[in-house]
Write an enzyme that holds these catalytic residues in place. Structure first.
Site, short mmCIF file in Angstrom:
data_model
loop_
_atom_site.label_atom_id
_atom_site.label_comp_id
_atom_site.label_asym_id
_atom_site.label_seq_id
_atom_site.Cartn_x
_atom_site.Cartn_y
_atom_site.Cartn_z
N LYS A 77 26.69 -69.35 96.51
CA LYS A 77 27.55 -69.32 95.50
C LYS A 77 28.55 -68.32 95.11
O LYS A 77 28.01 -67.19 95.17
CB LYS A 77 26.68 -69.63 94.10
CG LYS A 77 27.50 -70.11 92.83
CD LYS A 77 26.47 -69.92 91.59
CE LYS A 77 26.56 -68.64 91.02
NZ LYS A 77 27.88 -68.14 90.37
N SER B 21 27.43 -64.13 88.99
CA SER B 21 26.53 -63.63 90.03
C SER B 21 27.03 -64.20 91.42
O SER B 21 27.58 -65.75 91.12
CB SER B 21 25.16 -63.89 89.59
OG SER B 21 24.97 -62.87 88.60
N LEU C 281 21.85 -69.38 88.71
CA LEU C 281 22.36 -67.99 89.16
C LEU C 281 23.60 -67.91 88.23
O LEU C 281 24.55 -69.01 88.28
CB LEU C 281 22.90 -68.18 90.64
CG LEU C 281 23.09 -66.97 91.48
CD1 LEU C 281 22.10 -65.88 91.09
CD2 LEU C 281 23.49 -67.08 92.70
N ASP C 282 23.56 -66.82 87.46
CA ASP C 282 24.90 -66.85 86.46
C ASP C 282 26.14 -66.99 87.09
O ASP C 282 26.51 -66.51 88.30
CB ASP C 282 24.78 -65.30 85.91
CG ASP C 282 23.50 -65.11 85.09
OD1 ASP C 282 22.66 -66.17 84.55
OD2 ASP C 282 22.89 -64.03 85.08
N ILE C 283 27.17 -67.30 86.16
CA ILE C 283 28.54 -67.53 86.78
C ILE C 283 29.17 -66.27 87.12
O ILE C 283 30.09 -66.41 88.24
CB ILE C 283 29.28 -68.13 85.47
CG1 ILE C 283 30.71 -68.66 86.07
CG2 ILE C 283 29.48 -66.96 84.29
CD1 ILE C 283 31.35 -69.41 84.79
#
Length: 245
Positions: free
Chosen positions: A73, A125, A121-123
């Site tokens: 990502k 990260s 998973l944070d935006i």
């Protein structure tokens, strides 16, 4: 389809509902397709629409299997539902960015049916995000009692307190709950390695703030025994049969 006019084998397989054309090419290359009893491995070969087509048991197994996708990502992509102008990870899965398309089952739209992220998973990260159709995989990774650990590389700024590292390892509380013990160590003067067995919202960033640090970069590199490895940013691959979390 004219029964007396030869057509590409992959086209006939798709017309019969056996699989998509792309899947057919993959199965033919593997030698898992028989035409009138003979194994056919030549891509683009034409046969009569009336020919008897049989699939090897391995082909049926691959076609019927629930997929688990490993996605690197990028920053700016959200794990779950799209948010405003930001795309969801599922919207980024296709043939053009499939890293293993020459060696594994190529992408087809059926892979998106029931596909969901197993964890967040944070935006802001990057790193390894797992999307799966398999409820057993999801439970293994995100169940409250999961023991699968996740490894992160975290770049930080600021001055850590005297007991900061000790507190990061154990002793902090978030949302009224004491955090489980974590493995935390310095890799260099501005980068920490975290290994966690839980995943509260923005957990690492909030933990670091509590000891005087600010996270400026966060990357997940491992989930259990599965590594991000050399998978390029923005690309994905399938979890292989011999891989286990």
């Amino acid at each position: 389809m004219d029964p007396y006019e030869p057509q590409r084998l992959s086209k006939i397989m798709a017309a019969k509902g056996l699989c998509s054309r792309r899947e057919a090419d993959f199965l033919i290359e593997k030698g898992w397709v028989r035409v009138d009893g003979q194994v056919q491995k030549e891509l683009g070969v034409k046969v009569l629409p009336t020919a008897k087509i049989d699939l090897d048991a391995r082909a049926k197994d691959v076609l019927g299997k629930q997929v688990t996708i490993l996605y690197h990502k990028p920053i700016g992509v959200v794990s779950g539902q799209p948010e405003g102008r930001y795309k969801a990870a599922m919207e980024c899965i296709g043939l053009d960015n499939q890293w293993d398309r020459k060696t594994a089952m190529p992408f087809h739209p059926g892979m998106l049916k029931g596909l969901a992220p197993a964890g967040r998973l944070d935006i802001d990260s990057t790193g390894l995000l797992v999307l799966t159709q398999d409820g057993r995989v999801a439970k293994q990774l995100i169940d409250a009692n999961s023991t699968v650990d996740k490894e992160y590389l975290v770049r930080v700024e600021g001055q850590i307190g005297d007991r900061g590292l000790e507190l990061l390892r154990h002793g902090l509380t978030l949302d009224g709950e004491e955090l489980k013990p974590a493995k935390v160590s310095w890799l260099n003067e501005d980068q920490l390695r975290f290994v966690l067995v839980e995943g509260k919202k923005r957990q690492i960033r909030r933990m670091c703030e509590m000891v005087g640090l600010r996270v400026v970069g966060l990357k997940r590199v491992r989930m259990g025994r599965v590594m991000l490895g050399e998978l390029p940013v923005g690309q994905w691959r399938l979890l292989q049969p011999n891989e286990r979390f």
